[in-house]
Write a protein that holds these residues in place. Structure first.
Motif, mmCIF file in Angstrom:
data_model
loop_
_atom_site.group_PDB
_atom_site.id
_atom_site.type_symbol
_atom_site.label_atom_id
_atom_site.label_comp_id
_atom_site.label_asym_id
_atom_site.label_seq_id
_atom_site.Cartn_x
_atom_site.Cartn_y
_atom_site.Cartn_z
ATOM 1 N N ARG A 1 75.939 32.731 52.046
ATOM 2 C CA ARG A 1 76.804 33.198 53.127
ATOM 3 C C ARG A 1 75.974 33.720 54.301
ATOM 4 N NH1 ARG A 1 81.925 32.504 53.848
ATOM 5 N NH2 ARG A 1 82.238 34.654 54.447
ATOM 6 N N ALA A 2 74.893 34.426 54.013
ATOM 7 C CA ALA A 2 74.033 34.947 55.081
ATOM 8 C C ALA A 2 73.389 33.804 55.862
ATOM 9 C CB ALA A 2 72.960 35.863 54.495
ATOM 10 N N ARG A 3 72.937 32.762 55.172
ATOM 11 C CA ARG A 3 72.359 31.611 55.873
ATOM 12 C C ARG A 3 73.397 30.935 56.748
ATOM 13 N NH1 ARG A 3 69.781 30.701 50.882
ATOM 14 N NH2 ARG A 3 71.264 29.058 50.361
ATOM 15 N N LEU B 1 67.691 33.812 43.641
ATOM 16 C CA LEU B 1 68.153 34.606 44.784
ATOM 17 C C LEU B 1 68.603 33.716 45.935
ATOM 18 C CD1 LEU B 1 65.515 37.479 44.821
ATOM 19 C CD2 LEU B 1 67.916 37.622 44.118
ATOM 20 N N ALA B 2 67.892 32.635 46.172
ATOM 21 C CA ALA B 2 68.257 31.731 47.265
ATOM 22 C C ALA B 2 69.611 31.081 47.011
ATOM 23 C CB ALA B 2 67.189 30.670 47.444
ATOM 24 N N VAL C 1 55.515 31.418 37.722
ATOM 25 C CA VAL C 1 56.712 30.677 37.327
ATOM 26 C C VAL C 1 57.922 31.599 37.398
ATOM 27 C CG1 VAL C 1 57.876 29.540 35.393
ATOM 28 C CG2 VAL C 1 55.482 29.012 35.908
ATOM 29 N N PHE C 2 57.775 32.830 36.908
ATOM 30 C CA PHE C 2 58.866 33.793 36.951
ATOM 31 C C PHE C 2 59.268 34.084 38.389
ATOM 32 C CE2 PHE C 2 60.145 38.259 37.444
ATOM 33 C CZ PHE C 2 61.345 38.217 36.751
ATOM 34 N N GLU C 3 58.288 34.287 39.268
ATOM 35 C CA GLU C 3 58.583 34.576 40.669
ATOM 36 C C GLU C 3 59.301 33.399 41.328
ATOM 37 O OE1 GLU C 3 54.786 35.578 42.274
ATOM 38 O OE2 GLU C 3 54.855 37.622 41.504
ATOM 39 N N GLU C 4 58.873 32.179 41.029
ATOM 40 C CA GLU C 4 59.533 31.003 41.588
ATOM 41 C C GLU C 4 60.972 30.903 41.110
ATOM 42 O OE1 GLU C 4 57.231 27.528 40.773
ATOM 43 O OE2 GLU C 4 55.513 28.229 41.923
ATOM 44 N N GLU C 5 61.208 31.174 39.829
ATOM 45 C CA GLU C 5 62.565 31.142 39.295
ATOM 46 C C GLU C 5 63.421 32.229 39.930
ATOM 47 O OE1 GLU C 5 62.350 31.390 35.058
ATOM 48 O OE2 GLU C 5 61.445 29.404 34.858
ATOM 49 N N LEU C 6 62.833 33.403 40.131
ATOM 50 C CA LEU C 6 63.561 34.503 40.752
ATOM 51 C C LEU C 6 63.940 34.152 42.190
ATOM 52 C CD1 LEU C 6 64.620 37.413 40.695
ATOM 53 C CD2 LEU C 6 62.332 38.151 41.388
ATOM 54 N N LEU C 7 63.002 33.605 42.930
ATOM 55 C CA LEU C 7 63.286 33.215 44.309
ATOM 56 C C LEU C 7 64.358 32.131 44.374
ATOM 57 C CD1 LEU C 7 59.711 33.209 45.890
ATOM 58 C CD2 LEU C 7 61.564 34.847 46.287
ATOM 59 N N THR C 8 64.297 31.191 43.476
ATOM 60 C CA THR C 8 65.311 30.138 43.440
ATOM 61 C C THR C 8 66.680 30.723 43.121
ATOM 62 O OG1 THR C 8 63.664 28.533 42.714
ATOM 63 C CG2 THR C 8 65.969 27.965 42.325
#
Length: 85
Positions: free
Chosen positions: A62-64, A54-55, A45-52
């Motif tokens: 801007r990079a996308r 960061l995304a 859950v923490f990793e998913e929240e972190l990825l969200t």
């Protein structure tokens, strides 16, 4: 599924044969497994929240956008070179 029932019945009969001390050790081991499972679930859950997070970060958006523009530019260059040929 039948194999699972047989395994559970076998485990139950083995648990019935344990002494109180051995039973406490088994319960401690089960507690360790459960806490490990919970911590792995919390990590996910923490990793998913972190990825969200960061995304959604400004730099990543801007990079996308820059990547998409570059892709469009390359396609336009390819089309132009094909037409010129």
């Amino acid at each position: 599924m039948g194999n699972t029932i047989n395994q559970r019945q076998s485990l139950a009969s083995k648990i019935d044969a344990l002494s109180e001390t051995e039973l406490e050790e088994v319960l401690d081991y089960v507690s360790m497994i459960e806490s490990s499972r919970r911590s792995m679930g919390a990590t996910t859950v923490f990793e998913e929240e972190l990825l969200t997070t960061l995304a959604d970060a400004h730099e990543n958006r801007r990079a996308r956008q820059a990547f998409e523009w570059e892709s469009v530019r390359r396609k336009a260059e390819r089309r132009a070179s094909v037409r010129a040929s």
